[in-house]
Scaffold this active site. Structure first.
Site, PDB file in Angstrom:
ATOM      1  N   HIS A 127       0.868  -1.171   0.000  1.00 53.75           N
ATOM      2  CA  HIS A 127       0.000   0.000   0.000  1.00 53.75           C
ATOM      3  C   HIS A 127       0.911   1.228   0.000  1.00 53.75           C
ATOM      4  O   HIS A 127       2.078   1.139   0.386  1.00 53.75           O
ATOM      5  CB  HIS A 127      -0.868  -0.027   1.269  1.00 53.75           C
ATOM      6  CG  HIS A 127      -1.964   0.973   1.276  1.00 53.75           C
ATOM      7  ND1 HIS A 127      -1.777   2.283   1.649  1.00 53.75           N
ATOM      8  CD2 HIS A 127      -3.273   0.853   0.943  1.00 53.75           C
ATOM      9  CE1 HIS A 127      -2.927   2.937   1.565  1.00 53.75           C
ATOM     10  NE2 HIS A 127      -3.854   2.088   1.132  1.00 53.75           N
ATOM     11  N   TYR A 128       0.395   2.365  -0.402  1.00 57.74           N
ATOM     12  CA  TYR A 128       1.242   3.565  -0.438  1.00 57.74           C
ATOM     13  C   TYR A 128       1.575   4.098   0.949  1.00 57.74           C
ATOM     14  O   TYR A 128       2.504   4.894   1.111  1.00 57.74           O
ATOM     15  CB  TYR A 128       0.609   4.666  -1.294  1.00 57.74           C
ATOM     16  CG  TYR A 128      -0.672   5.241  -0.739  1.00 57.74           C
ATOM     17  CD1 TYR A 128      -0.650   6.281   0.193  1.00 57.74           C
ATOM     18  CD2 TYR A 128      -1.910   4.758  -1.139  1.00 57.74           C
ATOM     19  CE1 TYR A 128      -1.814   6.806   0.702  1.00 57.74           C
ATOM     20  CE2 TYR A 128      -3.078   5.276  -0.646  1.00 57.74           C
ATOM     21  CZ  TYR A 128      -3.033   6.304   0.276  1.00 57.74           C
ATOM     22  OH  TYR A 128      -4.199   6.823   0.780  1.00 57.74           O
ATOM     23  N   ARG A 129       0.879   3.646   1.967  1.00 60.02           N
ATOM     24  CA  ARG A 129       1.144   4.136   3.324  1.00 60.02           C
ATOM     25  C   ARG A 129       2.327   3.410   3.955  1.00 60.02           C
ATOM     26  O   ARG A 129       2.667   2.301   3.574  1.00 60.02           O
ATOM     27  CB  ARG A 129      -0.089   3.956   4.202  1.00 60.02           C
ATOM     28  CG  ARG A 129      -1.204   4.888   3.794  1.00 60.02           C
ATOM     29  CD  ARG A 129      -2.291   4.941   4.843  1.00 60.02           C
ATOM     30  NE  ARG A 129      -3.279   5.935   4.452  1.00 60.02           N
ATOM     31  CZ  ARG A 129      -4.553   5.660   4.233  1.00 60.02           C
ATOM     32  NH1 ARG A 129      -5.012   4.435   4.391  1.00 60.02           N
ATOM     33  NH2 ARG A 129      -5.383   6.622   3.881  1.00 60.02           N
TER      34      ARG A 129
END
Length: 180
Positions: A127-129
């Protein structure tokens, strides 16, 4: 078994800090559930690098990776960067759907920079987080120094040890710093 709530923890050891000049020499992964219980440990991979790359390491990396035995493991390894990426992806696909887990670890932005440069398929799996334990470490240092000081790390700078310590450190902050 795949679960989108599982967390992927990763640590890389590199020849230096610049992803445009330096390379990954070791990687490891652990998958935990959302309560930080270890579900599986992935492959711990020393990635072969030519002697001229190892000779270009700065003094700190030369000393640290030499003393830990990692430099010798890299010399003896037959695993390429692409093979290490493929092995790690094959492991993660068993446990976590693509783009569901943040990338988890300590100072994880640095690892992510190296993945983006050297292992883009693996970087794209996250995920981008980010779930960065060092954020809590920095906050604890400012707001509750006794909490930060009460957690001691071994600092072996071996990928699997570092991940285990990051998970333990997050548990420590959950138990002693975050009010749940």
């Amino acid at each position: 078994m795949q679960n989108p709530q599982n967390l992927i923890w990763i640590d890389l050891e590199m020849t230096g800090l610049d992803p445009d000049r330096d390379v990954i020499i070791e990687m490891a992964t652990i998958v935990t559930d959302s309560d930080l219980n270890t579900l599986a440990e992935g492959p711990v991979i020393a990635i072969h690098q030519p002697e001229e790359i190892l000779a270009g390491m700065d003094e700190w990396n030369t000393r640290q990776h030499g003393q830990s035995g990692l430099t010798q493991r890299v010399r003896e390894s037959t695993v390429s960067m692409a093979e290490a990426e493929a092995q790690t992806l094959a492991f993660l696909e068993q446990w976590v759907p693509k783009r569901s887990s943040p990338i988890c670890g300590n100072s994880i932005c640095q690892d992510r920079r190296f993945l983006y440069r050297h292992m883009p398929r693996l970087e794209g799996y996250f995920h981008y987080r980010n779930l960065d334990v060092s954020t809590l470490k920095e906050l604890a240092a400012r707001w509750a120094p006794q909490v930060r000081e009460s957690f001691k790390k071994g600092n072996t700078h071996l990928a699997l040890d570092d991940i285990r310590e990051s998970i333990a450190e997050l548990r420590h902050y959950r138990d002693h710093f975050i009010k749940l």
